[in-house]
Design an enzyme around this catalytic site. Structure first.
Site, PDB file in Angstrom:
ATOM      1  N   HIS A 123       0.086 -16.733  73.960  1.00 20.20           N
ATOM      2  CA  HIS A 123      -0.687 -16.631  72.718  1.00 20.20           C
ATOM      3  C   HIS A 123      -1.539 -17.871  72.550  1.00 20.20           C
ATOM      4  O   HIS A 123      -1.959 -18.209  71.456  1.00 20.20           O
ATOM      5  CB  HIS A 123       0.243 -16.509  71.508  1.00 20.20           C
ATOM      6  CG  HIS A 123       1.265 -15.448  71.649  1.00 20.20           C
ATOM      7  ND1 HIS A 123       2.506 -15.676  72.174  1.00 20.20           N
ATOM      8  CD2 HIS A 123       1.206 -14.126  71.360  1.00 20.20           C
ATOM      9  CE1 HIS A 123       3.187 -14.537  72.193  1.00 20.20           C
ATOM     10  NE2 HIS A 123       2.429 -13.591  71.720  1.00 20.20           N
TER      11      HIS A 123
ATOM     12  N   ASP B 272       9.264 -10.942  66.812  1.00 22.94           N
ATOM     13  CA  ASP B 272       9.702  -9.761  67.564  1.00 22.94           C
ATOM     14  C   ASP B 272      11.218  -9.608  67.493  1.00 22.94           C
ATOM     15  O   ASP B 272      11.745  -8.521  67.268  1.00 22.94           O
ATOM     16  CB  ASP B 272       9.288  -9.882  69.045  1.00 22.94           C
ATOM     17  CG  ASP B 272       7.783  -9.760  69.248  1.00 22.94           C
ATOM     18  OD1 ASP B 272       7.110  -9.187  68.377  1.00 22.94           O
ATOM     19  OD2 ASP B 272       7.290 -10.230  70.291  1.00 22.94           O
TER      20      ASP B 272
ATOM     21  N   GLY C 288       3.189  -8.057  69.907  1.00 21.36           N
ATOM     22  CA  GLY C 288       1.821  -8.198  69.437  1.00 21.36           C
ATOM     23  C   GLY C 288       0.830  -7.654  70.452  1.00 21.36           C
ATOM     24  O   GLY C 288       1.090  -7.682  71.649  1.00 21.36           O
ATOM     25  N   SER C 289      -0.305  -7.150  69.980  1.00 21.39           N
ATOM     26  CA  SER C 289      -1.351  -6.710  70.898  1.00 21.39           C
ATOM     27  C   SER C 289      -2.111  -7.922  71.433  1.00 21.39           C
ATOM     28  O   SER C 289      -1.872  -9.054  71.018  1.00 21.39           O
ATOM     29  CB  SER C 289      -2.299  -5.755  70.181  1.00 21.39           C
ATOM     30  OG  SER C 289      -1.610  -4.571  69.856  1.00 21.39           O
ATOM     31  N   GLY C 290      -3.025  -7.671  72.366  1.00 22.27           N
ATOM     32  CA  GLY C 290      -3.791  -8.756  72.966  1.00 22.27           C
ATOM     33  C   GLY C 290      -3.261  -9.144  74.329  1.00 22.27           C
ATOM     34  O   GLY C 290      -3.815 -10.030  74.986  1.00 22.27           O
ATOM     35  N   HIS C 291      -2.174  -8.469  74.761  1.00 22.94           N
ATOM     36  CA  HIS C 291      -1.595  -8.740  76.084  1.00 22.94           C
ATOM     37  C   HIS C 291      -1.817  -7.557  77.031  1.00 22.94           C
ATOM     38  O   HIS C 291      -1.159  -7.476  78.068  1.00 22.94           O
ATOM     39  CB  HIS C 291      -0.094  -8.991  75.969  1.00 22.94           C
ATOM     40  CG  HIS C 291       0.276 -10.066  75.015  1.00 22.94           C
ATOM     41  ND1 HIS C 291      -0.179 -11.353  75.151  1.00 22.94           N
ATOM     42  CD2 HIS C 291       1.048 -10.053  73.898  1.00 22.94           C
ATOM     43  CE1 HIS C 291       0.312 -12.094  74.156  1.00 22.94           C
ATOM     44  NE2 HIS C 291       1.048 -11.317  73.383  1.00 22.94           N
TER      45      HIS C 291
ATOM     46  N   LYS D 238      10.508  -9.367  73.986  1.00 29.82           N
ATOM     47  CA  LYS D 238      10.130 -10.717  74.418  1.00 29.82           C
ATOM     48  C   LYS D 238      10.641 -11.714  73.373  1.00 29.82           C
ATOM     49  O   LYS D 238      10.556 -11.451  72.167  1.00 29.82           O
ATOM     50  CB  LYS D 238       8.609 -10.833  74.554  1.00 29.82           C
ATOM     51  CG  LYS D 238       8.023  -9.884  75.603  1.00 29.82           C
ATOM     52  CD  LYS D 238       6.580 -10.217  76.013  1.00 29.82           C
ATOM     53  CE  LYS D 238       5.571 -10.176  74.909  1.00 29.82           C
ATOM     54  NZ  LYS D 238       5.425  -8.883  74.222  1.00 29.82           N
TER      55      LYS D 238
END
Lengths: 327, 327
Positions: free
Chosen positions: B215, B110, B54-57, B105
């Protein structure tokens, strides 16, 4: 106040100790008085570049000490000018026989303390004052503030010094870069200075501060939160007018995060800003995106533009090896 | 919600476009389906490393694509797994004849999507599952989460792949690094996912979340805000127990910011963490401090430790040239 700290008094020293340990291949930390200096020896006859200012803007300036950039940085307490004894000690440590250039952001305290240091400094020296923040009018009583464009001055002059430019040439180059550089920012939240323990200013959940300073100084006006496109257009228009940017010109475009805005948003802002300039026939030849001149935990960002020529581009591209900028 | 965005739907694509433009010397952006791949061609016979999540990391994983690290990264929407078509397209683009290694991860989405991609992938492939977050018990129903230690797996396996290690050797190395790596974090604030528009969890002004996920998953417990020393001691003690770290051992110490905590605090945390290990006779031979595995705008940080040997140290030191990690 939500911070991971032991006590406000020791935060700066604890942080500098950690910084110097992590980057011990690049820098040394002098604890008394505080300064960070370059570990890799400079060539004899290289002008020594010394900058500094209040802490809380990391990685500026300590993270920019190293080959191809600063020889030393003097960190003051958070948002507080360093003192002349720091500047004198740093200058003495890194003076390499070719003179010392102070690079100073235009704030009353910094200017005064660097002036005192300059007066006391016996070796050859000169100063470049950075005042790239075009959110204030050019005839503002205290002049325009030095903000994210400072990194660009430091990188370009750093490359010239590394290549053997004289003190006078470094000073002239720094002043030239400052003149063709303009920045303006927007804040979505205030920052919280550890010693104060509460946000520097109040701002509503649906408002933003256009033209904010990097210490949380109020800007041009508090306005309603707008879309990224509108924000970018508004900021870039100010820069376009101030620098009189023309179609066909080449620019460096720097999107600087203030600390609390995710990288994901900063790159999206870059995309919009790049489109803004492309639509005007302006060529974005170099770019930099990230949190470089921060305001602690403030959410927001600034746009900086430098009008480039072949010489400035070559100096920008020259190798740099610091803790937080390297290529 | 205070974010500089146009609309939630286009944020990821706008951001990836900006990212790929800024770093066009290092990466390419494939818009349909989304993946970022390495521009500099890899040697023939080099195992291709593909990660994603996921994006945001950010900068994880897109900012870690380049020479000596990932060959491609597949970004999902914010905190949402990428889809198998992204992984298949990325694998096809970077497969260099020596097989594809997925670095994943440990999150249900995922894992499932990378498994589907692996089943459909006709070329030789293998997977390394990263589960370094020791805030959850080892026998947790969904297993331990992959967090900031992922960067260390990607850096070390990336160096081995660049040096010509086989697919089986890269997989074995990744699993070995994962086993000797442990992370645990603390959050002072929640993050705000753009599509939700409000903080993921509520936390009082005098509380913090020990063992938080990247998250904004609730951690081990919500406790009163403590001093940096107490926080570091608590986190490091968990790691010490989990990895059974012994005096005389060598470690890599990584302080990872979640996004909203200033660099100044992160370096001060490093200083305390380094002292913790030194007092136990453990040798901190390598270190990394900064915002690498972020959680959007969350304030807080994590500590990651990897027990090092000569081989791992040499691989960590090998040149890396990505957008956000380079030496």
């Amino acid at each position: 106040m939500k911070k991971i700290i032991n006590d406000v008094e020791s935060l700066l020293e604890d942080s500098l100790k950690g910084f110097a340990s992590v980057h011990r291949d690049i820098v040394s930390f002098n604890p008394q008085p505080h300064f960070i200096s370059r570990k890799m020896p400079a060539k004899t006859g290289k002008v020594a570049l010394v900058s500094g200012g209040g802490s809380g803007h990391e990685p500026l300036h300590t993270g920019l000490v190293g080959q191809g950039m600063l020889d030393a940085a003097c960190p003051g307490q958070v948002f507080t000018s360093p003192t002349p004894d720091q500047m004198l000690a740093a200058a003495a440590a890194v003076d390499n026989g070719a003179g010392v250039l102070f690079i100073v952001k235009n704030y009353a305290g910094d200017v005064m303390n660097f002036e005192i240091a300059a007066e006391m400094l016996e070796s050859e020296h000169a100063t470049v004052l950075v005042c790239d923040d075009v959110s204030l009018p050019a005839d503002h009583s205290t002049g325009r503030r030095g903000v994210a464009g400072t990194l660009i001055v430091e990188k370009i002059v750093g490359a010239a010094a590394e290549a053997g430019a004289s003190l006078a040439a470094c000073q002239a180059l720094g002043e030239r870069v400052n003149k063709v550089t303009a920045s303006i920012g927007v804040a979505l939240t205030s920052c919280t200075v550890p010693a104060l323990g509460k946000p520097t200013f109040d701002i509503a959940g649906d408002e933003m501060e256009m033209g904010v300073g990097i210490h949380g100084e109020r800007g041009r006006e508090t306005v309603s939160l707008e879309s990224a496109s509108k924000i970018v257009n508004e900021l870039a228009t100010v820069i376009e007018t101030e620098l009189a940017v023309q179609a066909g010109q080449k620019i460096l475009l720097h999107i600087n995060g203030f600390g609390g805005t995710p990288l994901m948003e900063l790159y999206a802002v870059y995309d919009l800003a790049e489109q803004y300039w492309q639509q005007r026939g302006v060529d974005v030849v170099r770019s930099l995106v990230g949190n470089y001149t921060t305001s602690l935990d403030m959410a927001g960002c600034s746009i900086t533009v430098t009008i480039m020529d072949d010489e400035l581009t070559q100096l920008w591209d020259a190798p740099v090896h610091t803790a937080n900028l390297r290529w």
